[in-house]
Design a protein around this motif. Structure first.
Motif, PDB file in Angstrom:
ATOM      1  N   GLU A   1     -21.594  59.141  34.737  1.00 60.98           N
ATOM      2  CA  GLU A   1     -21.042  60.241  35.515  1.00 60.98           C
ATOM      3  C   GLU A   1     -20.540  61.334  34.582  1.00 60.98           C
ATOM      4  O   GLU A   1     -20.055  61.062  33.475  1.00 60.98           O
ATOM      5  CB  GLU A   1     -19.871  59.757  36.381  1.00 60.98           C
ATOM      6  CG  GLU A   1     -20.242  58.665  37.364  1.00 60.98           C
ATOM      7  CD  GLU A   1     -19.022  58.077  38.030  1.00 60.98           C
ATOM      8  OE1 GLU A   1     -19.174  57.484  39.118  1.00 60.98           O
ATOM      9  OE2 GLU A   1     -17.913  58.190  37.464  1.00 60.98           O
TER      10      GLU A   1
ATOM     11  N   ARG B   1     -23.646  52.911  35.955  1.00 64.78           N
ATOM     12  CA  ARG B   1     -23.866  54.323  36.273  1.00 64.78           C
ATOM     13  C   ARG B   1     -23.322  55.173  35.131  1.00 64.78           C
ATOM     14  O   ARG B   1     -22.540  54.701  34.292  1.00 64.78           O
ATOM     15  CB  ARG B   1     -23.164  54.711  37.590  1.00 64.78           C
ATOM     16  CG  ARG B   1     -21.655  54.614  37.534  1.00 64.78           C
ATOM     17  CD  ARG B   1     -21.016  54.773  38.912  1.00 64.78           C
ATOM     18  NE  ARG B   1     -19.563  54.789  38.852  1.00 64.78           N
ATOM     19  CZ  ARG B   1     -18.811  53.712  38.772  1.00 64.78           C
ATOM     20  NH1 ARG B   1     -19.363  52.513  38.733  1.00 64.78           N
ATOM     21  NH2 ARG B   1     -17.481  53.811  38.747  1.00 64.78           N
TER      22      ARG B   1
ATOM     23  N   GLU C   1     -20.088  64.099  39.017  1.00 66.32           N
ATOM     24  CA  GLU C   1     -21.506  64.372  39.213  1.00 66.32           C
ATOM     25  C   GLU C   1     -22.324  63.220  38.594  1.00 66.32           C
ATOM     26  O   GLU C   1     -22.140  62.882  37.417  1.00 66.32           O
ATOM     27  CB  GLU C   1     -21.896  65.692  38.537  1.00 66.32           C
ATOM     28  CG  GLU C   1     -23.325  66.122  38.764  1.00 66.32           C
ATOM     29  CD  GLU C   1     -23.567  66.640  40.179  1.00 66.32           C
ATOM     30  OE1 GLU C   1     -24.742  66.793  40.557  1.00 66.32           O
ATOM     31  OE2 GLU C   1     -22.560  66.905  40.894  1.00 66.32           O
ATOM     32  N   GLU C   2     -23.185  62.620  39.413  1.00 63.39           N
ATOM     33  CA  GLU C   2     -24.008  61.517  38.924  1.00 63.39           C
ATOM     34  C   GLU C   2     -25.058  62.048  37.947  1.00 63.39           C
ATOM     35  O   GLU C   2     -25.714  63.060  38.202  1.00 63.39           O
ATOM     36  CB  GLU C   2     -24.698  60.831  40.100  1.00 63.39           C
ATOM     37  CG  GLU C   2     -25.304  59.486  39.757  1.00 63.39           C
ATOM     38  CD  GLU C   2     -24.287  58.366  39.720  1.00 63.39           C
ATOM     39  OE1 GLU C   2     -24.613  57.312  39.162  1.00 63.39           O
ATOM     40  OE2 GLU C   2     -23.175  58.558  40.249  1.00 63.39           O
TER      41      GLU C   2
END
Length: 997
Positions: free
Chosen positions: A557, A555, A695-696
């Motif tokens: 971020e 991911r 926050e992605e």
């Protein structure tokens, strides 16, 4: 009270229902506990399993061999695997695929694709424009990718393991060569998905071998480091590995053995296959010379002849390893011409002279990567089938400078055993002794990005930055986080291989693309607009190099922080508890990390064999950060002046605040960097803590080395393999039905001439059966080829029904002697038991008259039934259905045995009645000559009877072994007496218990 009991009954039912469901789940779970490993070699594979009660066993294939050739024959209507496919290679070489692993993860312009085409020109390779790879074109209708072919082999290996384990298996550990790059490893994983296997890990074959060696020598490992070199020359490649064994202290299990991969060297094309190809070429030349004057075609143009020569070359290489010379001979090599030629070991060594010169190469590579010398190596161990060639051992022994080479490991099965041990360790169904495995990254991986910088006022330029993500020979599995500090808008970065200078020019061409992925981030600017009042802590990209050595971007971020002042009185108990938990599980930075001001956050993986799922350790590890720096080398632990550009370098305050998950309690006490600590009273009034917002960020990946199969294409491949498997199962079922029908016809025709069958059948009956059998045999020969499985089974059922009466009469007559003898024995012993029970004195009698009468009635009825049925059966001809049936005899025996067992159990558990006292008020003493066992039960004499009185007369003459003066009565099944005691009292064996007859 009644109401209370009624309320408990439903609860009991629910309880037992839950217990039943739990037991059913446990039983179902025990049926799927097995795990497997596949040592996938170039020429052959070894499969091993672990299941409850079967620790680490090599699977035998259908030919009862421990290794199976990795060969697949693909025809229009059938497939062959293993030894069956190897035999088909001579008949249909074009449809027989081997050594296809060399094409995994390679595009059409790779030198290995051209090399494969030169080695096996009979195969037609087509181009896949979507992925730039190749396919095998078997026929206009049949086309398969290398991943699909490998998926077939893996599915076949699972079927072998399931047949051996007698239960379904889905979890597997698969070995791959250590030199496989990211594209090749992903190709193997895709093949496993096509086969329906859940891959616990792709383990390097050299690591699996080292693990097997260490597991079986656990006692020899101590705190002193031992450096072992494994030299593995297989069929397709050669790998040299330096492994360090040592006892280390672990958090989970204390002192445990550990293996660490220190150095690796390899040669992708040095192996037994190349030697066999040299021999094949030599034999082809000899055959052409023998037919030179006959204007014959070149044998190299005949695929079948070349397949025969390759098989003979393989045999010749093996024989020459133990003999100085050997005669190569092939019957009917081409045009019905036999081939025979003598080949010596000297000729073989001359053919492969340049190959033997490459033997020391992997050793030097391994020593360089480990930064060690040969003096530090304690032992060199041989692995792989090609190391049996004497010249290989001679050259290697000279290169390493040792007295001898170690051969104390199973060169063929070591990798499979190590992989299955790892499979058991990774599976939650087994508990194994921990063995820490620290594998090493062979190809370094780095992150590259370009950023605009202002070198002079008003002058902007682009600055190219590199950051090593996973360094060469660094340990894995491992997670890392890279923080981009100076971006407030969408940007791209690239993931590429690092310095591959240790590879030669040819190896670099075979390696393929050095660019892995381009990562495009979307939503960075939106995240800054969403939190305008927060301080940005950078864009954090989380990378994971998992147990299989496959890199993934978990991911990305965007992290923001701000200081919030709260009054401690307003903080609730629940909030305090939450902060405490956060401080335990959030990775706070260490003081050293603050001082270094780093931007790369590393996270060590748990020890090998941990049962935690991947990803569970993310929030449990502290992450150290390192600033992104220009150049291609990782940052040192401490900052070195102005190594980073001014725009990239953060201020002291920013460096001090670069913690991803700082403990709120620490921040409340310490306060922000650069601010002096407030007095204690002021702290209590307004303590400061950091609030963190994540926050992605949207991620778009552009794969540059080799695109993976799209999901729809992958689903099509999965369905294609499932259809082929289903077709094979249907074919096997049909063959089984045809074989059963054919066997029944031949066996029954033979039985019709046996005396026992002729005795119970008439001539007309036999002729009818024989005619039906002949008709079925003719139908099977004429129409059986096109008959379906259902038709074959129906024909077999029809014949069995026709012969059912004949077979039944024969089987009954075979069972009569045994069943009747058992019935006679039971009747005799039951009668003896009844007779003895009736002789028990009235005061000691434990059986009622009704019970004994019932037993007597059953005995008499059984005798009467037996005599009447035998008389009736004697009147019937042997060709008729018998009235004396074995099942009726068994039913009569069960009914009689049930009555006898009831009385025996009653005698066993009935308490003895109290005896009357004598005139003096004391019990009589036992006789002086009574044994210890006789004294175990004291018998009270009846009133008015003296010790010198004669014993009670017995119905039959029984030798008791007691003296004439003893007054012990014969108690057959007397009350309260155990069987052993009764045997000691009577002096004879007990013929009474029916279950001991």
């Amino acid at each position: 009270m009644t109401v209370k009991v009624r309320r408990q009954r439903p609860r009991r039912r629910v309880f037992w229902a839950l217990v039943a469901v739990l037991l059913a789940d446990l039983l179902a779970l025990s049926d799927t506990l097995a795990v497997m490993s596949v040592d996938l070699g170039s020429e052959s594979m070894k499969v091993a399993i672990v299941k409850p009660g079967v620790p680490m066993e090599i699977v035998l294939n259908k030919e009862s061999r421990r290794k199976t050739p990795v060969i697949v024959t693909l025809k229009e209507n059938e497939r062959f695997f293993g030894d069956s496919a190897a035999s088909m290679a001579i008949k249909n070489p074009k449809a027989t695929l081997r050594y296809f692993q060399h094409l995994l993860g390679k595009q059409a312009d790779n030198p290995h694709v051209a090399l494969y085409q030169a080695r096996f020109p009979e195969h037609e390779l087509t181009f896949d424009p979507q992925r730039q790879t190749v396919h095998f074109q078997i026929s206009p209708q049949l086309q398969f990718s290398p991943e699909e072919v490998l998926g077939m082999v893996l599915n076949y290996s699972r079927s072998l393991a399931e047949d051996f384990a007698e239960q379904p298996i889905k979890d597997a550990v698969i070995t791959v060569p250590v030199f496989f790059n990211q594209a090749e490893r992903r190709a193997v994983l895709q093949a496993a998905r096509m086969a329906g296997l859940k891959v616990l890990q792709l383990i390097n074959d050299n690591t699996a071998t080292a693990l097997s060696y260490g597991v079986f020598r656990r006692k020899d490992i101590n705190t002193t480091a031992q450096n072992i070199m494994f030299y593995d020359m297989g069929s397709g490649s050669t790998v040299c590995t330096i492994v360090t064994y040592q006892m280390v202290k672990t958090k989970e299990a204390g002192m445990q053995p550990q293996l660490q991969i220190r150095g690796v060297g390899f040669d992708r094309t040095l192996g037994g296959l190349e030697m066999e190809l040299r021999l094949r070429e030599h034999l082809a030349g000899l055959f052409n010379e023998q037919r030179k004057g006959q204007r014959a075609k070149d044998v190299r143009e005949n695929p079948r002849a070349m397949a025969k020569l390759l098989r003979e070359a393989n045999r010749l290489k093996t024989v020459l390893s133990a003999n100085a010379d050997h005669m190569a001979q092939i019957e009917g090599l081409m045009d019905d011409v036999d081939f025979k030629a003598k080949v010596t070991r000297v000729e073989f060594e001359e053919l492969c002279a340049d190959l033997f010169e490459r033997v020391p190469g992997p050793v030097q590579q391994a020593l360089q990567s480990a930064e060690m010398s040969l003096d530090e190596i304690e032992q060199v161990i041989l692995v792989g089938g090609a190391t049996r060639v004497p010249k290989v051992q001679e050259v290697l022994l000279k290169a390493v400078g040792k007295e001898e080479l170690g051969k104390n490991i199973n060169a063929d099965e070591a990798a499979a055993m190590g992989a299955v041990y790892q499979a058991a360790a990774l599976s939650k169904a087994f508990k194994v002794k921990p063995f820490v495995v620290r594998d090493a990254v062979v190809y370094p991986i780095l992150v590259e990005f370009t950023r605009e910088v202002e070198e002079e006022p008003g002058v902007h330029s682009l600055k190219h930055n590199k950051r090593v993500l996973f360094s060469r020979m660094g340990p894995y599995p491992q997670r890392k986080v890279i923080t981009f500090n100076r971006y407030s808008h969408d940007f791209n970065f690239h993931i590429n291989y690092g310095d591959l200078g240790f590879l030669g020019p040819e190896d670099l061409r075979v390696f393929g693309s050095q660019n892995l992925t381009t990562v495009k981030l979307k939503g960075v600017g939106d995240s800054f607009k969403k939190y305008p009042d927060y301080e940005s802590k950078g864009i954090k990209a989380h990378f994971n190099l998992d147990e299989s050595g496959v890199l993934s971007l978990d991911r990305v971020e965007s992290v923001f922080e701000t200081l919030v002042e709260d009054s401690p009185e307003e903080e609730s108990t629940l909030t305090k508890l939450g902060n405490t938990i956060s401080s335990l599980f959030g990775g706070g930075t260490t003081p050293d990390a603050k001082e270094n001001g780093t931007d790369t956050e590393e996270e060590e993986s748990p020890a090998e064999g941990s049962k935690d799922e991947p990803g569970e350790q993310v929030d449990l590890k502290e992450e150290a950060e390192a600033p992104v720096e220009d150049g291609s080398h990782p940052l040192p632990p401490e900052p070195k002046g102005d190594a980073a550009p001014e725009g990239e370098k953060a201020t002291e305050k920013e460096n001090g605040d670069k913690s991803e998950a700082q403990k709120p309690s620490e921040k409340a006490e310490a306060g922000p960097e650069g601010i002096a600590p407030a007095p204690e009273g002021e702290k209590k009034q307004k303590p400061a803590r950091k609030q963190r917002m994540v926050e992605e960020i949207g991620v778009e990946l552009v794969v540059l080395d080799l695109p993976d199969l799209p999901e729809d294409k992958l689903a099509q491949s999965v369905q294609k393999l499932q259809d082929l498997t289903l077709r094979d199962l249907e074919k096997q079922e049909r063959e089984k039905a045809a074989n059963s029908l054919e066997a029944f016809i031949f066996e029954t025709q033979d039985k019709l001439y046996q005396p026992e069958y002729q005795e119970v059948s008439t001539e007309e009956q036999r002729e009818e059966i024989s005619g039906k059998l002949s008709a079925a045999s003719t139908w099977l020969e004429d129409e059986g080829v096109g008959a379906t499985t259902v038709m074959l089974k129906e024909k077999l059922a029809e014949l069995r029904k026709l012969c059912q009466g004949l077979f039944f009469r024969v089987e009954e007559r075979k069972k009569w002697p045994e069943r009747l003898s058992a019935l006679d024995n039971l009747l005799n012993h039951s009668s003896m038991f009844l007779k003895g029970a009736r002789l028990i004195p009235e005061m000691d009698q434990i059986f009622t008259e009704v019970e004994m009468t019932t037993l007597e009635k059953v005995i008499n009825e059984t005798w009467a039934w037996k005599n009447a049925t035998l008389a009736e059966q004697a009147k019937l001809p042997a060709t008729e259905k018998p009235v004396l049936l074995s099942k009726d005899i068994e039913a009569k025996m069960m009914a009689l045995d049930r009555e006898v067992q009831y009385l025996l159990n009653k005698a066993k558990f009935t308490k003895p009645r109290p005896r009357p006292k004598d005139k003096n008020g004391t019990r009589a003493e036992p006789p002086l000559n009574a044994s210890a066992s006789d004294q175990g039960e004291k018998v009270i004499l009846p009133a008015g009877q003296t010790e010198d009185a004669e014993p009670i007369s017995e119905p039959e003459k029984v030798e008791t072994g007691s003296e004439p003066g003893d007054t012990e009565p014969l108690e057959l099944g007397g009350p309260g007496a155990e069987p052993e005691q009764k045997e000691q009292l009577t002096g004879q064996k007990r013929p009474l218990k029916n279950d001991e007859l």
